[in-house]
Write an enzyme that holds these catalytic residues in place. Structure first.
Site, mmCIF file in Angstrom:
data_model
loop_
_atom_site.group_PDB
_atom_site.id
_atom_site.type_symbol
_atom_site.label_atom_id
_atom_site.label_comp_id
_atom_site.label_asym_id
_atom_site.label_seq_id
_atom_site.Cartn_x
_atom_site.Cartn_y
_atom_site.Cartn_z
ATOM 1 N N SER A 117 -89.641 -77.836 45.291
ATOM 2 C CA SER A 117 -88.190 -78.027 45.159
ATOM 3 C C SER A 117 -87.860 -78.416 43.728
ATOM 4 C CB SER A 117 -87.719 -79.142 46.082
ATOM 5 O OG SER A 117 -88.124 -80.399 45.555
ATOM 6 N N ASP A 118 -86.618 -78.156 43.342
ATOM 7 C CA ASP A 118 -86.123 -78.776 42.118
ATOM 8 C C ASP A 118 -85.961 -80.267 42.433
ATOM 9 O OD1 ASP A 118 -85.146 -79.356 39.643
ATOM 10 O OD2 ASP A 118 -83.635 -77.768 39.617
ATOM 11 N N TRP A 119 -85.746 -81.048 41.401
ATOM 12 C CA TRP A 119 -85.722 -82.499 41.570
ATOM 13 C C TRP A 119 -84.486 -82.938 42.368
ATOM 14 C CZ3 TRP A 119 -89.860 -80.825 39.845
ATOM 15 C CH2 TRP A 119 -90.887 -81.620 39.373
ATOM 16 N N VAL A 120 -84.736 -83.442 43.545
ATOM 17 C CA VAL A 120 -83.682 -83.868 44.480
ATOM 18 C C VAL A 120 -82.831 -82.680 44.938
ATOM 19 C CG1 VAL A 120 -82.117 -85.760 45.037
ATOM 20 C CG2 VAL A 120 -83.559 -85.964 43.035
#
Ligand code: BGC
Length: 772
Positions: free
Chosen positions: A246-249
């Site tokens: 995933s991208d961050w958050v």
């Protein structure tokens, strides 16, 4: 593999779940009990961005996290380990040189290894749909073929150096407004042909170790929770065999994300671990999903972790030289009334604008690099100037880009007294904000005021631009030359000087169309979305596909860029004039440097489809090649097209190509076609025709099998005589706008019953199936 399976067998459910998210913001979880080290990852797209000591830092202090949330404040940059700043994606793509991307990628990998980094979170490769997109500077092009080739080069380079690459942000991350909840609403055809095609090319060609899911939603589903994207398309259709992270958050619902095919959620999330354990226990997450995620993580970590490995010494000199070489290939000479290159006869040059002493060659956010060794344009211009040439510098605007009337007046005075004025201007990104898009295409107003003031007094004004995305040039007719340097990294100062003095021949070509006005851009009416949705209303007509179709005159077209020499195209040849799919065809031609300076030409091949059932763009880039030629030298250039290059995406059935005539057009840019060859295609992948009772006569009669069965049936039922059948009847049938069953019902006085409609439809479909 064997080792991984053994480890998996020993791991508890809790351990497996724990492995699926980070140990810290930049590290995977180590499991010494199984001999599994941790892997360090770092940004970014144009070099290594690693903050000192951040790998081990647990970022759980709310106040600190909010107060110091910045990538490019002075404080943040001071904590970022110095590394070589290479051209940003939008600059690198101007080289149209995947081989250069490969070299840069390999160099970045060396710098990663020296810091113990095992995976680089790059390259970014979303399509550049609109010039105001905040992160457009990180991405390559408005065209998927060019984006895909550049990304593939970069991935191959990084991975050849023993570091994992992670292409991002998958998918449709084309604006930075409401970044994490905007819904990119894209019709299937545009999604596949335009927005996914670059990723697909990079995945198939370079096999990146990881793909990062984007922040946004795509057609209503969070990208990191989309089974369609992460599993059906990425893994099943493209054969991706790496880690989906995933991208961050970017994950809002861990259960949905892992069910959809995500393998690794970042940054560390305790709730993710809890959800995975509970999900496997209650059966809502298949245990095999979790195993598969662990398998992917272990595969990556065991292969790429640098823990305990020797850290190589970086040859910083060589890397800086590479940054210079790359910057030189990225600069695009947009206009030249003959003023450039400056010859030895030029004795007085005004160098104007603070950017000449403090260049802005670097992007922001997670692409912000703490450049090790920036070349200062003024110093490089001075170092390379011919003996006796005097360079005079005036800041022209303040250090923080404000207009100062005194500085402006002084610049104009010095410019008027010089033979040539070199004006440094630029456009930068807005400060970090929840709407990170640019607000305008204009240059920084103070730099623009300087251009105008100098152009008013000096006919030999050359503008040198630092910009990450396209800018407006309302002054273009009042200046003699424009050299666009983009955010081309720490070597840009040297590159600019070499091009200005004629020691380098500019060879950069535009990877996007430069519009005359923002209002002319394809996504103008919809960007960056309204409410929580962002409709991609222009569909497949992204970039030049739109300008060409609508006959909108751009400021500079896709693929454009000047050189100090000229190139002639001749002797086109096709390896075959009739291509049966599956198969390949080669277009070759001679390219000759007819000028007096060595230079590089980017030969571009566009395909024009004249027979497709669905509308297609006027032309589409399919292949290209950068060729270096000494004066008078001639080379035969080969450009290959394969089956897929002829296809378009039919929402009803996927990738199809129609049989018929295609034009292969070759030239130095999308609006300058020098050679054209015709090719007859015999396709094995036409859209299958399927009959329903409501099918229209045009579709029915254009399929020979359907037509035969249809007429045979009507004759058999006594509704037509054999001699009535022929082209004239076909044409009359085609005028009728009802579907087959409804029309025949009325037109035969009820002799054609609904049961007959069903029977006929079945017969036609059976005949079609028998043919396949
Ligand atoms: C960015 C990614 C980046 C990640 C880690 C995110 O905000 O969108 O591109 O790799 O942060 O810094």
């Amino acid at each position: 593999m064997h080792q991984i399976e053994e480890i998996l067998q020993k791991m508890t459910l809790a351990e497996k779940a724990r492995l699926c998210t980070g140990a810290t913001h930049w590290k995977t979880v180590a499991m010494p009990q199984y001999g599994v080290p941790s892997l360090v990852m770092a940004d970014g797209t144009s070099g290594l961005r690693l903050q000192q000591g951040s790998e081990d830092k647990e970022e759980n202090d709310l106040y600190e996290n909010v107060m110091f949330f910045s990538f490019d404040s002075e404080e943040a940059l001071a904590r970022t380990i110095p590394s070589t700043c290479y051209p940003a994606g939008s600059a690198l793509a101007c080289s149209w040189n995947p081989e250069l991307a490969r070299e840069v990628g390999a160099a970045i990998a060396e710098e990663c290894k020296a810091q113990g980094v095992g995976m680089l979170l790059g390259p970014g490769m979303n399509l550049r749909r609109h010039p105001l997109a905040g992160r457009g500077f990180e991405y390559y092009s408005e065209d998927p073929a060019l984006s895909g080739e550049m990304a593939a080069g970069m991935v191959e380079g990084i991975q050849s150096g023993g570091v994992a690459a992670c292409i991002k942000h998958f998918a449709c991350n084309n604006a930075d407004y409401k970044r994490t909840w905007i819904d990119s609403v894209v019709e299937p055809r545009a999604l596949h042909e335009i927005y996914l095609a670059g990723f697909e090319r990079a995945v198939r060609k370079a096999r990146p170790c990881a793909v990062m899911g984007a922040y946004n939603k795509v057609n209503g589903v969070q990208a990191c929770e989309s089974e369609e994207l992460l599993t059906h398309i990425l893994r099943e259709q493209w054969g991706f065999d790496g880690l989906v992270m995933s991208d961050w958050v970017a994950v809002k619902n861990s259960k949905e994300a892992f069910r959809a095919g995500l393998n690794f959620q970042m940054p560390p999330s305790k709730s993710c671990v809890d959800v995975l354990v509970a999900g496997v226990e209650d059966g809502s997450i298949p245990a095999e999903r979790l195993d598969e995620s662990c398998r992917q993580i272990l595969k990556l970590v065991l292969h790429y972790s640098k823990e305990g490995k020797e850290r190589p010494q970086v040859d910083w000199q060589a890397h800086h030289q590479l940054a210079r070489k790359a910057a030189a290939q990225c600069a695009v000479l947009l206009k030249n009334d003959g003023v450039l290159p400056l010859g030895p006869g030029v004795k007085k040059v005004a160098v104007l604008g603070n950017l000449a002493k403090k260049p802005q060659f670097n992007g922001t956010g997670c692409a912000a690099i703490n450049a090790r060794c920036p070349d200062i344009p003024f110093d490089e211009l001075a170092a390379l100037a011919a003996p006796g040439c005097q360079l005079q510098f005036v800041p022209g605007y303040t250090a923080d880009y404000r207009t100062d009337p005194a500085l402006l007046a002084e610049a104009a005075k010095v410019a008027a007294e010089a033979e040539v004025a070199l004006v440094f201007a630029g456009a930068f990104l807005p400060p970090e904000d929840d709407d990170f898009n640019r607000k305008t295409m204009a240059l920084e107003p103070a730099t623009e005021a300087l251009v105008e003031a100098v152009a008013a007094v000096q006919p030999n004004t050359v503008v040198l631009l630092y910009n990450g995305e396209s800018v407006a040039m309302p002054w273009i007719d009042r200046v003699a030359g424009v050299l666009d340097l983009w955010f081309s990294g720490e070597g840009s100062g040297r590159a600019a000087a070499e091009i200005v003095w004629g020691l380098q021949n500019p060879s950069g070509r535009l990877p996007v169309t430069l519009p005359k006005r923002l209002e002319d851009t394809p996504a103008y009416l919809n960007f960056p979305g309204a409410g929580d949705s962002h409709f991609y209303c222009e569909g497949i007509y992204a970039g030049y596909r739109y300008y060409d179709k609508k006959r909108v005159e751009p400021l500079y077209p896709f693929g454009y860029g000047l050189s100090y020499t000229d190139f002639a195209y001749s002797e086109p040849r096709l390896s075959t004039r009739e291509l049966a799919l599956p198969g390949r065809v080669c277009f070759s031609c001679q390219v000759e440097n007819t000028g007096s300076m060595a230079g590089a030409e980017v030969v571009q091949l566009y395909l024009r489809d004249r027979c497709s059932k669905l509308p297609r763009p006027e032309r589409e880039l399919k292949a290209f090649c950068r060729v270096e030629l000494a004066p008078g030298e001639k080379k035969r250039v080969e450009l290959w097209l394969d089956s897929r290059d002829f296809c378009y995406y039919d929402p009803a059935c996927g990738w199809v190509a129609d049989s018929g005539e295609y034009l292969l057009q070759v030239g130095p840019h999308s609006r300058d076609i020098r050679l054209e060859e015709r090719l007859q295609l015999v396709s094995d992948r036409a859209a299958p025709f399927a009959m329903t009772t409501d099918t229209h006569y045009t579709d029915l009669l254009e399929n020979p099998t359907a037509r035969r069965v249809f007429y045979d049936y009507l004759v058999e039922k006594g509704l037509l005589l054999p001699e009535q059948i022929g082209p004239a009847l076909d044409e009359h049938f085609k005028v009728i706008f009802w579907g087959m069953a409804q029309h025949l019902d009325g037109a035969t006085g009820d002799r054609f019953t609904p049961a007959m409609a069903e029977e006929l439809t079945e017969k036609i479909n059976a005949a079609l199936a028998a043919e396949r």
